[in-house]
Design an enzyme around this catalytic site. Structure first.
Site, PDB file in Angstrom:
ATOM      1  N   LYS A 158      67.048   0.362  -9.548  1.00  0.00           N
ATOM      2  CA  LYS A 158      65.460   0.736 -10.435  1.00  0.00           C
ATOM      3  C   LYS A 158      63.963   0.742  -8.686  1.00  0.00           C
ATOM      4  O   LYS A 158      63.602   1.648  -9.428  1.00  0.00           O
ATOM      5  CB  LYS A 158      65.189  -0.076 -11.405  1.00  0.00           C
ATOM      6  CG  LYS A 158      65.966  -0.135 -12.273  1.00  0.00           C
ATOM      7  CD  LYS A 158      65.968  -1.352 -13.729  1.00  0.00           C
ATOM      8  CE  LYS A 158      66.863  -2.235 -13.864  1.00  0.00           C
ATOM      9  NZ  LYS A 158      66.563  -2.918 -14.619  1.00  0.00           N
TER      10      LYS A 158
ATOM     11  N   GLU B 242      67.231  -9.274 -12.850  1.00  0.00           N
ATOM     12  CA  GLU B 242      66.338  -7.907 -11.821  1.00  0.00           C
ATOM     13  C   GLU B 242      64.941  -7.507 -12.884  1.00  0.00           C
ATOM     14  O   GLU B 242      63.669  -7.456 -12.268  1.00  0.00           O
ATOM     15  CB  GLU B 242      67.321  -6.733 -12.425  1.00  0.00           C
ATOM     16  CG  GLU B 242      68.215  -6.819 -10.968  1.00  0.00           C
ATOM     17  CD  GLU B 242      68.815  -5.151 -10.845  1.00  0.00           C
ATOM     18  OE1 GLU B 242      68.149  -4.589 -10.718  1.00  0.00           O
ATOM     19  OE2 GLU B 242      70.047  -4.866 -11.528  1.00  0.00           O
TER      20      GLU B 242
ATOM     21  N   HIS C 271      60.709  -8.883 -11.408  1.00  0.00           N
ATOM     22  CA  HIS C 271      59.405  -8.400 -11.112  1.00  0.00           C
ATOM     23  C   HIS C 271      58.323  -8.979 -11.127  1.00  0.00           C
ATOM     24  O   HIS C 271      57.228  -8.565 -11.410  1.00  0.00           O
ATOM     25  CB  HIS C 271      59.768  -7.369 -11.878  1.00  0.00           C
ATOM     26  CG  HIS C 271      60.249  -6.259 -11.660  1.00  0.00           C
ATOM     27  ND1 HIS C 271      60.402  -4.673 -10.462  1.00  0.00           N
ATOM     28  CD2 HIS C 271      61.612  -5.845 -12.002  1.00  0.00           C
ATOM     29  CE1 HIS C 271      60.853  -4.651  -9.997  1.00  0.00           C
ATOM     30  NE2 HIS C 271      61.854  -4.774 -11.567  1.00  0.00           N
TER      31      HIS C 271
END
Lengths: 342, 342
Positions: free
Chosen positions: A135, A205, A209
């Site tokens: 990603k 994950e 962010h």
């Protein structure tokens, strides 16, 4: 093989099923096994988790493997084809020389992990196809640095081949064709999962962010800490301007500079219904000077697992077709048309 | 060229612009010239119409060529690079040996015309890339029969590379990746043009799909007869269950049997605004058993010319990349990722 060959029958490349493996056996790896189960064109023969691996040239059974993994914590306990190992990927690569390609369904924690795995394949002497669903931009950039080594090693590596980057990046590449210049590519995703614990690595994950978090901090969180964070947000993770490799992939494909690509989304960790429809909007100027926007929207009933694993195997099939023609190196999801796996 | 080559830099294939030609100089061919005009990566050096051709290795000027064509009826009058000829395509192929690829912007009237042109290229000994924007299933099937001959001749032919088939067929191929089985692919297009006379051949091809018409009857209609028909329908052509090659292309790509693909649309010949938004809907079942629909929708401000010519040159660039690697034969828009032409 002669380079002057018929290319029309790409989809009928072989009557014999392609033998493929899955590295990583968390939520995504297990979904990958289920996606493969009914396929005629691919046979799932190899898988590895952190503590062991399973390899059977006659094919692995998805339900049985998932059952063992859930009950005992590793495919290494699977009888008779499992082996416990604390260097499971390394051992599997060395042993499973009949595997034509792997889907790397590994959580990329730390952020250099996938590149490390690619290095292991390069050093092993194995030749075949690797597909990841990475990603982050920085993670894909690490793979880009391995391009020449992959080519020399006879490996065809396709990076960023999940949903986003992946399916939506490829859709943006298609959409861009109508325009003389691309002004923006805006990816917005909605993810709904009933229970975050089925996707522990993926949710971490995503948390990485959020403002104030990074990959190291998120990956070090205990389950209780993740739970506490999700309690504060009613289970919602709202993500904006994410570091997502769609940007570098579209830049490499010549579509637009990476700063015109934005990715954001909403993850609901307590409801399988998507909070918003996942879509990509490509805005540009046509040769006549008109400004317009093409939109590709995923059906709300399609899960993250379906939108990641389906494309990943579609790219794996396309990659095997390239590999059999002697084309090695690194490609992204924006450069290759995935092939439907029957 | 060695088959073992780096494939990572597909988009940086050459600093020198690709030399390309356009066959046919009606509405579509003229739009193609305008699409090419600002491109750095492609140089437009050759074009042919029914009565002549123009060829200049330094590049042709779109405005000047369009002006001459409109004023005098043929590129053959263009000075100094025009030549009048009643076998213009044949003559151009023989003379323009530096052209790497052609967009065949020819009206496919009669329905065998494109296959006849492909035959001329095969017989000429020219090696390069051909891209068409054919629409009918039967026309694409004729090309499929030439697959082996094209391969032997060293020609890479990409068929069905316009808007639909083309852009929307490729989008359907991408969308299909999320599903284990495809139930339907439904393409609906809206076209709005201010003045049908700018697209005389295209409108006749559309009329040929109406009940009671066929290609022969539509192509034999005088302008006055077309005008009279359009007067009866207030300028609207409503088309259903059209014979469109998206069906055979998706079948060949292994997505679904052709009878699950339907194409219909509304053409407004008196209004540049689209009567409906052009879209493709792909409905299928995911590996978890969910039924859902992905949708790709084109922006209303994008014209037929932008959505046909843009993809056509994107496929031409991808085709040139394949051709330089020695991959010849026949491919469809559903099998190759088009590349953005800068």
């Amino acid at each position: 093989m002669s380079p002057e060959q018929v290319i029309g029958s790409i989809n009928g490349i072989n009557a014999k099923p392609m033998r493929v493996g899955v590295l990583g056996f968390g939520g995504l790896g297990q979904a990958a096994a289920r996606v493969l189960a009914p396929k005629q064109e691919m046979k799932w023969v190899a898988a590895a988790d952190q503590k062991g691996y399973a390899y059977d040239t006659q094919g692995l059974n998805a339900d049985a493997c998932i059952g063992i993994y859930r009950a005992q914590g590793s495919l290494g306990y699977f009888e008779p084809s499992g082996t416990l190992s604390n260097r499971s990927i390394q051992d599997l690569i060395e042993r499973a020389d009949g595997v034509e390609g792997y889907f790397l369904a590994l959580p990329n924690l730390p952020n250099t992990f996938m590149a490390t795995v690619a290095q292991q394949f390069i050093e092993s002497g194995w030749r075949g196809v690797l597909v990841d669903a990475l990603k982050r931009t920085s993670a894909v950039e690490q793979l880009l640095e391995l391009k020449d080594e992959l080519q020399k090693a006879g490996i065809t590596y396709l990076t960023g081949c999940g949903a986003t980057p992946g399916l939506l990046t490829a859709a943006a590449t298609l959409a861009a064709q109508s325009y003389a210049e691309i002004h923006s590519v805006k990816i917005t995703f909605g993810v709904g999962i009933a229970n975050w614990e089925a996707y522990r690595a993926t949710i971490r994950e995503d948390i990485a962010h959020l403002p104030g978090y990074n990959v190291e901090r998120a990956s070090a969180m205990s389950d209780a800490e993740v739970e506490a964070l999700l309690d504060q947000t009613q289970g919602i993770l709202a993500l904006e301007n994410m570091e997502h490799a769609d940007d570098v992939m579209l830049e490499l494909a010549g579509i637009c500079p990476r700063d015109r690509v934005t990715v954001g989304g909403i993850v609901d960790t307590r409801n399988p219904k998507k909070p918003i429809s996942t879509n990509v909007q490509v805005t540009g100027r046509t040769f006549e000077g008109k400004i317009s926007t093409h939109t590709f929207t995923l059906g709300d009933e399609t899960s993250m697992a379906a939108n990641v694993c389906g494309p990943a195997f579609g790219y794996l099939k396309a990659g095997i077709s390239l590999h059999r023609r002697g084309m090695y190196g690194l490609l992204t999801a924006a450069e290759v048309m995935p092939q439907f796996v029957r």
